[in-house]
Design a protein around this motif. Structure first.
Motif, PDB file in Angstrom:
ATOM      1  N   LYS A   1      54.778  43.026  32.893  1.00 28.68           N
ATOM      2  CA  LYS A   1      53.543  43.800  32.995  1.00 28.68           C
ATOM      3  C   LYS A   1      52.592  43.136  33.977  1.00 28.68           C
ATOM      4  O   LYS A   1      52.366  41.935  33.907  1.00 28.68           O
ATOM      5  CB  LYS A   1      52.845  43.853  31.630  1.00 28.68           C
ATOM      6  N   ILE A   2      52.096  43.920  34.878  1.00 30.55           N
ATOM      7  CA  ILE A   2      51.114  43.369  35.805  1.00 30.55           C
ATOM      8  C   ILE A   2      49.758  43.975  35.470  1.00 30.55           C
ATOM      9  O   ILE A   2      49.609  45.179  35.348  1.00 30.55           O
ATOM     10  CB  ILE A   2      51.488  43.668  37.271  1.00 30.55           C
ATOM     11  N   LEU A   3      48.798  43.101  35.295  1.00 34.98           N
ATOM     12  CA  LEU A   3      47.472  43.558  34.920  1.00 34.98           C
ATOM     13  C   LEU A   3      46.522  43.482  36.107  1.00 34.98           C
ATOM     14  O   LEU A   3      46.653  42.631  36.967  1.00 34.98           O
ATOM     15  CB  LEU A   3      46.923  42.694  33.779  1.00 34.98           C
ATOM     16  N   CYS A   4      45.573  44.368  36.095  1.00 33.78           N
ATOM     17  CA  CYS A   4      44.527  44.345  37.118  1.00 33.78           C
ATOM     18  C   CYS A   4      43.775  43.015  37.013  1.00 33.78           C
ATOM     19  O   CYS A   4      43.387  42.610  35.921  1.00 33.78           O
ATOM     20  CB  CYS A   4      43.581  45.515  36.899  1.00 33.78           C
ATOM     21  N   TYR A   5      43.597  42.333  38.138  1.00 39.17           N
ATOM     22  CA  TYR A   5      42.918  41.034  38.136  1.00 39.17           C
ATOM     23  C   TYR A   5      41.465  41.169  37.698  1.00 39.17           C
ATOM     24  O   TYR A   5      40.865  40.205  37.260  1.00 39.17           O
ATOM     25  CB  TYR A   5      42.932  40.429  39.539  1.00 39.17           C
ATOM     26  N   SER A   6      40.935  42.340  37.875  1.00 38.77           N
ATOM     27  CA  SER A   6      39.511  42.523  37.611  1.00 38.77           C
ATOM     28  C   SER A   6      39.222  42.960  36.180  1.00 38.77           C
ATOM     29  O   SER A   6      38.421  42.342  35.495  1.00 38.77           O
ATOM     30  CB  SER A   6      38.946  43.524  38.615  1.00 38.77           C
ATOM     31  N   CYS A   7      39.876  44.023  35.723  1.00 36.32           N
ATOM     32  CA  CYS A   7      39.572  44.523  34.383  1.00 36.32           C
ATOM     33  C   CYS A   7      40.628  44.123  33.351  1.00 36.32           C
ATOM     34  O   CYS A   7      40.473  44.401  32.164  1.00 36.32           O
ATOM     35  CB  CYS A   7      39.378  46.038  34.404  1.00 36.32           C
ATOM     36  N   ASN A   8      41.696  43.466  33.812  1.00 39.49           N
ATOM     37  CA  ASN A   8      42.752  42.998  32.908  1.00 39.49           C
ATOM     38  C   ASN A   8      43.472  44.107  32.159  1.00 39.49           C
ATOM     39  O   ASN A   8      44.047  43.881  31.099  1.00 39.49           O
ATOM     40  CB  ASN A   8      42.195  42.014  31.883  1.00 39.49           C
ATOM     41  N   LYS A   9      43.417  45.305  32.701  1.00 43.39           N
ATOM     42  CA  LYS A   9      44.105  46.407  32.041  1.00 43.39           C
ATOM     43  C   LYS A   9      45.449  46.642  32.707  1.00 43.39           C
ATOM     44  O   LYS A   9      45.621  46.397  33.893  1.00 43.39           O
ATOM     45  CB  LYS A   9      43.247  47.673  32.098  1.00 43.39           C
ATOM     46  N   ASN A  10      46.344  47.143  31.936  1.00 44.88           N
ATOM     47  CA  ASN A  10      47.663  47.470  32.429  1.00 44.88           C
ATOM     48  C   ASN A  10      47.617  48.847  33.084  1.00 44.88           C
ATOM     49  O   ASN A  10      47.396  49.843  32.419  1.00 44.88           O
ATOM     50  CB  ASN A  10      48.652  47.451  31.264  1.00 44.88           C
ATOM     51  N   LYS A  11      47.760  48.877  34.394  1.00 44.93           N
ATOM     52  CA  LYS A  11      47.666  50.142  35.102  1.00 44.93           C
ATOM     53  C   LYS A  11      48.989  50.459  35.782  1.00 44.93           C
ATOM     54  O   LYS A  11      49.763  49.574  36.111  1.00 44.93           O
ATOM     55  CB  LYS A  11      46.554  50.069  36.159  1.00 44.93           C
ATOM     56  N   ASN A  12      49.233  51.746  35.988  1.00 42.94           N
ATOM     57  CA  ASN A  12      50.463  52.154  36.655  1.00 42.94           C
ATOM     58  C   ASN A  12      50.458  51.740  38.115  1.00 42.94           C
ATOM     59  O   ASN A  12      51.474  51.387  38.674  1.00 42.94           O
ATOM     60  CB  ASN A  12      50.634  53.668  36.572  1.00 42.94           C
ATOM     61  N   LYS A  13      49.280  51.809  38.691  1.00 40.40           N
ATOM     62  CA  LYS A  13      49.204  51.519  40.115  1.00 40.40           C
ATOM     63  C   LYS A  13      48.144  50.459  40.390  1.00 40.40           C
ATOM     64  O   LYS A  13      47.000  50.598  39.983  1.00 40.40           O
ATOM     65  CB  LYS A  13      48.849  52.806  40.877  1.00 40.40           C
ATOM     66  N   LEU A  14      48.597  49.401  41.051  1.00 41.69           N
ATOM     67  CA  LEU A  14      47.658  48.358  41.453  1.00 41.69           C
ATOM     68  C   LEU A  14      47.750  48.205  42.966  1.00 41.69           C
ATOM     69  O   LEU A  14      48.803  48.386  43.557  1.00 41.69           O
ATOM     70  CB  LEU A  14      47.993  47.035  40.768  1.00 41.69           C
ATOM     71  N   ASN A  15      46.624  47.898  43.567  1.00 44.41           N
ATOM     72  CA  ASN A  15      46.598  47.746  45.014  1.00 44.41           C
ATOM     73  C   ASN A  15      46.296  46.309  45.386  1.00 44.41           C
ATOM     74  O   ASN A  15      45.465  45.658  44.760  1.00 44.41           O
ATOM     75  CB  ASN A  15      45.503  48.638  45.603  1.00 44.41           C
ATOM     76  N   LEU A  16      46.963  45.849  46.437  1.00 42.68           N
ATOM     77  CA  LEU A  16      46.693  44.513  46.937  1.00 42.68           C
ATOM     78  C   LEU A  16      45.458  44.613  47.826  1.00 42.68           C
ATOM     79  O   LEU A  16      45.436  45.365  48.802  1.00 42.68           O
ATOM     80  CB  LEU A  16      47.895  43.987  47.720  1.00 42.68           C
ATOM     81  N   ARG A  17      44.438  43.902  47.433  1.00 41.02           N
ATOM     82  CA  ARG A  17      43.157  43.974  48.119  1.00 41.02           C
ATOM     83  C   ARG A  17      42.654  42.589  48.454  1.00 41.02           C
ATOM     84  O   ARG A  17      42.750  41.685  47.645  1.00 41.02           O
ATOM     85  CB  ARG A  17      42.111  44.615  47.172  1.00 41.02           C
ATOM     86  N   LYS A  18      42.073  42.431  49.621  1.00 43.60           N
ATOM     87  CA  LYS A  18      41.487  41.155  49.965  1.00 43.60           C
ATOM     88  C   LYS A  18      40.153  41.075  49.235  1.00 43.60           C
ATOM     89  O   LYS A  18      39.383  42.027  49.228  1.00 43.60           O
ATOM     90  CB  LYS A  18      41.276  41.071  51.483  1.00 43.60           C
ATOM     91  N   SER A  19      39.914  39.942  48.614  1.00 41.49           N
ATOM     92  CA  SER A  19      38.642  39.756  47.930  1.00 41.49           C
ATOM     93  C   SER A  19      37.520  39.760  48.956  1.00 41.49           C
ATOM     94  O   SER A  19      37.682  39.277  50.063  1.00 41.49           O
ATOM     95  CB  SER A  19      38.657  38.421  47.185  1.00 41.49           C
ATOM     96  N   SER A  20      36.358  40.319  48.590  1.00 41.02           N
ATOM     97  CA  SER A  20      35.246  40.293  49.543  1.00 41.02           C
ATOM     98  C   SER A  20      34.439  39.008  49.413  1.00 41.02           C
ATOM     99  O   SER A  20      33.502  38.775  50.156  1.00 41.02           O
ATOM    100  CB  SER A  20      34.356  41.525  49.381  1.00 41.02           C
ATOM    101  N   LEU A  21      34.811  38.161  48.471  1.00 41.90           N
ATOM    102  CA  LEU A  21      34.083  36.912  48.271  1.00 41.90           C
ATOM    103  C   LEU A  21      34.885  35.679  48.679  1.00 41.90           C
ATOM    104  O   LEU A  21      34.353  34.754  49.261  1.00 41.90           O
ATOM    105  CB  LEU A  21      33.670  36.776  46.805  1.00 41.90           C
ATOM    106  N   LEU A  22      36.165  35.680  48.353  1.00 44.94           N
ATOM    107  CA  LEU A  22      37.023  34.539  48.652  1.00 44.94           C
ATOM    108  C   LEU A  22      38.181  34.977  49.543  1.00 44.94           C
ATOM    109  O   LEU A  22      38.590  36.129  49.507  1.00 44.94           O
ATOM    110  CB  LEU A  22      37.590  33.947  47.353  1.00 44.94           C
ATOM    111  N   PRO A  23      38.738  34.059  50.344  1.00 50.33           N
ATOM    112  CA  PRO A  23      39.872  34.411  51.206  1.00 50.33           C
ATOM    113  C   PRO A  23      41.178  34.463  50.430  1.00 50.33           C
ATOM    114  O   PRO A  23      42.113  33.734  50.699  1.00 50.33           O
ATOM    115  CB  PRO A  23      39.887  33.283  52.247  1.00 50.33           C
ATOM    116  N   ILE A  24      41.219  35.335  49.446  1.00 49.99           N
ATOM    117  CA  ILE A  24      42.427  35.484  48.638  1.00 49.99           C
ATOM    118  C   ILE A  24      42.730  36.968  48.453  1.00 49.99           C
ATOM    119  O   ILE A  24      41.848  37.815  48.621  1.00 49.99           O
ATOM    120  CB  ILE A  24      42.269  34.837  47.237  1.00 49.99           C
TER     121      ILE A  24
END
Ligand code: ZN
Length: 78
Positions: free
Chosen positions: A3-26
């Motif tokens: 199971k992959i959880l959203c890094y932000s809300c920690n919910k299990n979602k069907n679709k997650l997107n790889l996004r560059k953080s606007s605060l850190l270079p990650i």
């Protein structure tokens, strides 16, 4: 299946997107809802605050652009 959880809300979602953080270079895996709300994971905001100072994350803290418990000023201090 793992199971992959959203890094932000920690919910299990069907679709997650790889996004560059606007605060850190990650890169972060975040769900559509969090992207639409311009949320950053709570820990990213805290880490950035500690690294760059509370002014840097002020907008995120004031507008509460994260999920979870309120970020206190003391959490932004090293
Ligand atoms: Zn999310």
């Amino acid at each position: 299946m793992e199971k992959i959880l959203c890094y932000s809300c920690n919910k299990n979602k069907n679709k997650l997107n790889l996004r560059k953080s606007s605060l850190l270079p990650i890169n972060l895996l975040v769900c559509e809802t969090c992207i639409a709300s311009k949320f950053e994971p709570r820990w990213v905001i805290i880490l950035s605050g500690r690294q760059f100072g509370s002014e840097y994350v002020r907008e995120y803290v004031i507008k509460k652009r994260y999920i979870g418990n309120e970020i206190s000023a003391s959490e932004l201090l090293v």
